[in-house]
Scaffold this active site. Sequence first.
Site, PDB file in Angstrom:
ATOM      1  N   LYS A  17       0.836  -1.216   0.000  1.00 30.09           N
ATOM      2  CA  LYS A  17       0.000   0.000   0.000  1.00 30.09           C
ATOM      3  C   LYS A  17       0.868   1.263   0.000  1.00 30.09           C
ATOM      4  CE  LYS A  17      -2.242  -0.990   3.859  1.00 30.09           C
ATOM      5  NZ  LYS A  17      -1.804  -2.323   4.288  1.00 30.09           N
ATOM      6  N   ARG A  92      -9.891   1.511   8.806  1.00 29.73           N
ATOM      7  CA  ARG A  92      -9.387   0.193   9.171  1.00 29.73           C
ATOM      8  C   ARG A  92     -10.469  -0.681   9.776  1.00 29.73           C
ATOM      9  NH1 ARG A  92      -3.923   0.809   9.411  1.00 29.73           N
ATOM     10  NH2 ARG A  92      -2.710  -0.924  10.195  1.00 29.73           N
ATOM     11  N   ARG A 129      11.351  -6.604   5.795  1.00 29.48           N
ATOM     12  CA  ARG A 129      11.264  -5.156   5.537  1.00 29.48           C
ATOM     13  C   ARG A 129      12.122  -4.353   6.516  1.00 29.48           C
ATOM     14  NH1 ARG A 129       5.386  -2.354   5.325  1.00 29.48           N
ATOM     15  NH2 ARG A 129       5.235  -2.849   7.540  1.00 29.48           N
ATOM     16  N   ARG A 161      11.058  -2.073  11.714  1.00 27.74           N
ATOM     17  CA  ARG A 161       9.991  -1.458  12.500  1.00 27.74           C
ATOM     18  C   ARG A 161       9.685  -2.346  13.696  1.00 27.74           C
ATOM     19  NH1 ARG A 161       4.954   0.120   8.681  1.00 27.74           N
ATOM     20  NH2 ARG A 161       3.799  -0.877  10.364  1.00 27.74           N
ATOM     21  N   ARG A 172      -1.174  -8.145  13.933  1.00 24.70           N
ATOM     22  CA  ARG A 172      -1.678  -7.177  12.951  1.00 24.70           C
ATOM     23  C   ARG A 172      -2.475  -7.877  11.856  1.00 24.70           C
ATOM     24  NH1 ARG A 172       3.746  -5.305  11.370  1.00 24.70           N
ATOM     25  NH2 ARG A 172       2.817  -3.986   9.784  1.00 24.70           N
TER      26      ARG A 172
HETATM   27  P1  ADP Z   1       0.377  -1.771   8.957  1.00 23.15           P
HETATM   28  O1  ADP Z   1      -0.846  -1.560   8.091  1.00 23.15           O
HETATM   29  O2  ADP Z   1       1.463  -2.438   8.215  1.00 23.15           O
HETATM   30  O3  ADP Z   1       0.079  -2.382  10.291  1.00 23.15           O
HETATM   31  P2  ADP Z   1       0.524   1.086   9.374  1.00 23.15           P
HETATM   32  O4  ADP Z   1       1.747   1.893   9.167  1.00 23.15           O
HETATM   33  O5  ADP Z   1      -0.658   1.353   8.509  1.00 23.15           O
HETATM   34  O6  ADP Z   1       1.024  -0.388   9.293  1.00 23.15           O
HETATM   35  O7  ADP Z   1       0.035   1.230  10.901  1.00 23.15           O
HETATM   36  C1  ADP Z   1       0.893   1.018  11.991  1.00 23.15           C
HETATM   37  C2  ADP Z   1       0.120   1.056  13.307  1.00 23.15           C
HETATM   38  O8  ADP Z   1      -0.501   2.346  13.469  1.00 23.15           O
HETATM   39  C3  ADP Z   1      -1.034   0.081  13.431  1.00 23.15           C
HETATM   40  O9  ADP Z   1      -0.626  -1.198  13.857  1.00 23.15           O
HETATM   41  C4  ADP Z   1      -1.917   0.787  14.476  1.00 23.15           C
HETATM   42  O10 ADP Z   1      -1.384   0.650  15.773  1.00 23.15           O
HETATM   43  C5  ADP Z   1      -1.773   2.225  14.098  1.00 23.15           C
HETATM   44  N1  ADP Z   1      -2.814   2.668  13.134  1.00 23.15           N
HETATM   45  C6  ADP Z   1      -2.592   3.104  11.855  1.00 23.15           C
HETATM   46  N2  ADP Z   1      -3.750   3.434  11.264  1.00 23.15           N
HETATM   47  C7  ADP Z   1      -4.740   3.196  12.156  1.00 23.15           C
HETATM   48  C8  ADP Z   1      -6.149   3.314  12.135  1.00 23.15           C
HETATM   49  N3  ADP Z   1      -6.793   3.758  11.043  1.00 23.15           N
HETATM   50  N4  ADP Z   1      -6.851   2.984  13.243  1.00 23.15           N
HETATM   51  C9  ADP Z   1      -6.214   2.552  14.347  1.00 23.15           C
HETATM   52  N5  ADP Z   1      -4.889   2.393  14.445  1.00 23.15           N
HETATM   53  C10 ADP Z   1      -4.139   2.713  13.373  1.00 23.15           C
END
Ligand code: ADP
Length: 219
Positions: A17, A92, A129, A161, A172
Site C-alpha cells: 500500500k 481500518r 522489511r 519497524r 496485525r
Molecule cells: P500496517 O498496516 O502495516 O500495520 P501502518 O503503518 O498502517 O502499518 O500502521 C501502523 C500502526 O498504526 C497500526 O498497527 C496501528 O497501531 C496504528 N494505526 C494506523 N492506522 C490506524 C487506524 N486507522 N486505526 C487505528 N490504528 C491505526
Amino acid sequence: MAAPLYLVVLGKQGAGKGTQCDRLSALYEIPHVSTGDMLRAAVKADSELGREVASVLEAGALVSDDLVVRLVDERFTQADAVGGALLDGFPRNLAQAEALEALLGAGGVSLCVSLEVPLELVAVRLSSRRVCRDCGTIYSERDPSAVSGVCAKCGGVVEQRADDRPEAIRRRLETYERDTAPLLDFYRSRGVLVSVNGDQSPDDVTRDIVAAISERGVA
Ligand code: ADP
C-alpha cells in the site's frame, strides 16, 4: 474544477500500500495520507499524541477510532488536500469507514482499491522489511542500505519497524482479517470496489491501478 479524488487503498500489511500510494500521489498530485506514518511521526517527535500511542503501536494493536478520525479530519483541511487524498491505513474498520463517509458525504470515496496478496507472501515481505527512521524509505533486508543500516537517500538510520517482529505481525494480520477485511463488502456495496493483483512487480501493480481509475472515470 474536477471533483476531488479520494482513493482508499486496502490490503493486508505488506501488500504494498505504501509503495503504491507514494507513486499514485506523484501521478495524481494528491497527498499520501498514511495514518501509520502520521502516528509514527508523532511517536518520533515525542509529542503528547506520540506518548499516548507509542505502546499501542509497538504491540501492533489499533489506536482509538476517535483519535485517528480526528487526525484524518485535520489532515483534510490542509491546503495540499483540496484535490483529494490517497488513504493508506484508514479506514481500518467499519466504524472508521462510516466516519469517513460522514466526513466526505455519501459518494465521497471515488474508488477503493483492494491489493490482493497471498498470506505467505506478506509474512515474508514484512519480516524482511527495513525502514529508514528519518525519511521512511522502505528497503528489503538484503539491500545495501539495510545491511549497512545507513539510508542511501538521506543518511538516516535504517532499521526494522518494532511492529515488523513475528508476534506483532501475527497480531496485525489477525486484526486485519477481523476488522478490516469486512470493508471490502462495505465498499462493494457502495459500488466503488476494485481488486488488483498485488503479487506482481510494483510497476505492474501501478499500471493496473491507473487502468482501474481511468476505466471508472474518476480521475
Ligand atoms: P500496517 O498496516 O502495516 O500495520 P501502518 O503503518 O498502517 O502499518 O500502521 C501502523 C500502526 O498504526 C497500526 O498497527 C496501528 O497501531 C496504528 N494505526 C494506523 N492506522 C490506524 C487506524 N486507522 N486505526 C487505528 N490504528 C491505526
